[in-house]
Design a protein around this motif. Structure first.
Motif, PDB file in Angstrom:
ATOM      1  N   GLN A  21       1.353  -1.061   0.307  1.00 17.76           N
ATOM      2  CA  GLN A  21       0.352   0.248   0.257  1.00 17.76           C
ATOM      3  C   GLN A  21       0.679   1.475   0.343  1.00 17.76           C
ATOM      4  O   GLN A  21       0.829   2.236  -0.818  1.00 17.76           O
ATOM      5  CB  GLN A  21      -1.028   0.034   1.026  1.00 17.76           C
ATOM      6  N   GLY A  63      -8.344  -1.748   3.160  1.00 17.08           N
ATOM      7  CA  GLY A  63      -7.714  -2.171   1.649  1.00 17.08           C
ATOM      8  C   GLY A  63      -6.916  -3.102   1.166  1.00 17.08           C
ATOM      9  O   GLY A  63      -6.126  -3.312  -0.434  1.00 17.08           O
ATOM     10  N   ASP A  65      -8.449  -5.554  -0.581  1.00 13.41           N
ATOM     11  CA  ASP A  65      -8.979  -6.125  -1.565  1.00 13.41           C
ATOM     12  C   ASP A  65      -8.484  -5.470  -2.935  1.00 13.41           C
ATOM     13  O   ASP A  65      -9.388  -5.352  -3.685  1.00 13.41           O
ATOM     14  CB  ASP A  65     -10.617  -6.354  -1.241  1.00 13.41           C
ATOM     15  N   ASP A  66      -8.301  -3.995  -2.717  1.00 12.87           N
ATOM     16  CA  ASP A  66      -8.151  -2.941  -3.894  1.00 12.87           C
ATOM     17  C   ASP A  66      -7.071  -2.527  -3.554  1.00 12.87           C
ATOM     18  O   ASP A  66      -6.734  -1.771  -4.357  1.00 12.87           O
ATOM     19  CB  ASP A  66      -9.129  -2.125  -3.330  1.00 12.87           C
ATOM     20  N   ASP A  68      -3.468  -2.215  -5.898  1.00 15.25           N
ATOM     21  CA  ASP A  68      -3.196  -2.722  -7.473  1.00 15.25           C
ATOM     22  C   ASP A  68      -1.726  -3.046  -7.090  1.00 15.25           C
ATOM     23  O   ASP A  68      -0.351  -2.667  -6.952  1.00 15.25           O
ATOM     24  CB  ASP A  68      -2.300  -1.234  -7.678  1.00 15.25           C
TER      25      ASP A  68
END
Length: 396
Positions: A21, A63, A65-66, A68
């Motif tokens: 992240q 976060g 699951d999202d 990048d």
């Protein structure tokens, strides 16, 4: 940051997720792979010994699951080639990198395999371990023996007792968690377990887990006793996941040994974070420390990622005060710093008899650790004092 185009994060628990992240938050736009030994997306481990055992499966990390990344779930790293800058995975594939984050965490110590395969013998590290143990507890096993009175053992004992089961904790130490919270708080914790119906057997080792017809039947102790058991939870501590680094040139000694800025010794494109990292802590005279705390993994994953992007010349040392808290039989226990480094300690506020007190730990007169029971405001004060390296006169 412009020199990186392929970054690999090995380890998909909290430290690895925070690293991934942070890399994106800091503006890294290149290829980013996140390798996780479990098939699940990164999740929160602290609930596994508490709420998950009572039926609450909410272990989501914000976060997870999202972010990048190129997700490599259910895959283990088996070899690192620092010269060729590749990570080999257990499915035969290989990932190239120009920046690497090692966040492979730890694994539970295990009993001999013939004892681990007895029905009714459990460890607790993953969400699958927790749901398996929950199903076993639902069959009303009766007598539950927990090997180890440390952090996980104490939480499991508290939860299982709350579920109504008969619980015995076997701990090799004179008092539970003495290496974490010290002898005074450990004595209080022993009494606290007893008040809540947990039998604590201290100062003895488990020699063998015995079985009958393929199922656990008891735990044989070093003093000759055998404690009957319908279910056993092995909470005997953990070991760092570093086997895959053998032959890589990365310095391994009870974890990945790093600089104060979390770079693997002598390697400018590899950092480590979380339970697997062992680094010289500036607050404690450069003492090499490895911290198995949620907050440490959370903060360290982010700092390691930022330092990787900046490079050794502009990196910041990681010197956050280690801190963690738990609840045992409904009582809040917190600790900060490294009490095990102390040469003196003293109760500074409250009394154990009132179940509300704090203990300060010093080395050469400098505060290095603190423990608080039902005293969160006092813990805030003492944690700030540790960060400031305050001197405090205490007596053993």
């Amino acid at each position: 940051m412009g020199s990186f185009s392929q970054i690999v994060v090995v380890g998909a628990s909290l430290a690895g997720l925070r690293a991934a992240q942070t890399l994106r938050e800091e503006g890294y736009t290149g290829e980013l792979s996140l390798v996780g030994a479990e098939p699940h997306l990164p999740y929160n481990r602290p609930p596994l010994s508490k709420s998950v055992l009572t039926g609450d499966d909410d272990v989501a990390l914000p976060g997870a699951d999202d972010v990048d990344v190129h997700w490599r779930g259910g895959r283990r790293a088996v070899r690192l080639d620092t010269g060729g800058r590749t990570v080999a995975l257990d499915d035969g594939t290989s990932l190239s990198y120009d920046g690497l984050v090692i966040a492979t965490g730890v694994r539970p110590r295990r009993l001999p395999e013939e004892q681990m395969t007895l029905r009714g013998v459990h460890v607790l590290r993953t969400i699958d371990d927790a749901t398996t143990l929950r199903r076993a507890l639902a069959t009303d096993p009766g007598r539950v023996v927990i090997i180890g009175g440390g952090f996980i053992g104490g939480e499991v004992a508290s939860t299982v007792r709350h579920l109504g089961h008969q619980v015995t904790v076997v701990d090799a130490g004179a008092v539970p968690m003495d290496d974490t919270i010290g002898e005074r708080a450990g004595r209080w914790l022993a009494v606290h377990h007893g008040k809540n119906g947990v039998e604590l057997i201290s100062g003895v080792r488990v020699v063998e887990v015995t079985g009958k017809d393929g199922r656990v039947s008891g735990v044989r102790l070093s003093d000759g006793r055998t404690v009957p058991a319908d279910l056993v939870v092995a909470g005997m501590g953990v070991v760092p996941n570093t086997d895959w680094l053998n032959g890589s040139g990365v310095h391994v000694d009870d974890g990945v040994v790093t600089s104060a800025e979390l770079f693997a010794d002598g390697v400018s494109d590899v950092v480590a974070a979380g339970d697997v990292a062992r680094w010289p802590h500036g607050l404690f005279g450069g003492e090499l420390v490895r911290v198995e705390h949620w907050a440490n993994a959370n903060e360290q994953g982010a700092v390691a990622a930022r330092n990787l992007l900046r490079g050794p010349g502009q990196a910041e040392p990681f010197d956050a005060v280690p801190a963690l808290g738990t609840r045992v039989h409904g009582t809040r226990i917190q600790w900060a710093g490294l009490p095990r480094l102390a040469d003196e300690s003293s109760i500074v506020t409250g009394t154990p008899e009132d179940d509300k007190f704090s203990v300060a730990f010093t080395r050469d007169g400098v505060l290095v650790g603190a423990v608080a029971v039902n005293f969160p405001k006092e813990m805030i004060r003492l944690r700030k004092a540790i960060a400031a390296r305050e001197q405090l006169a205490v007596t053993i």
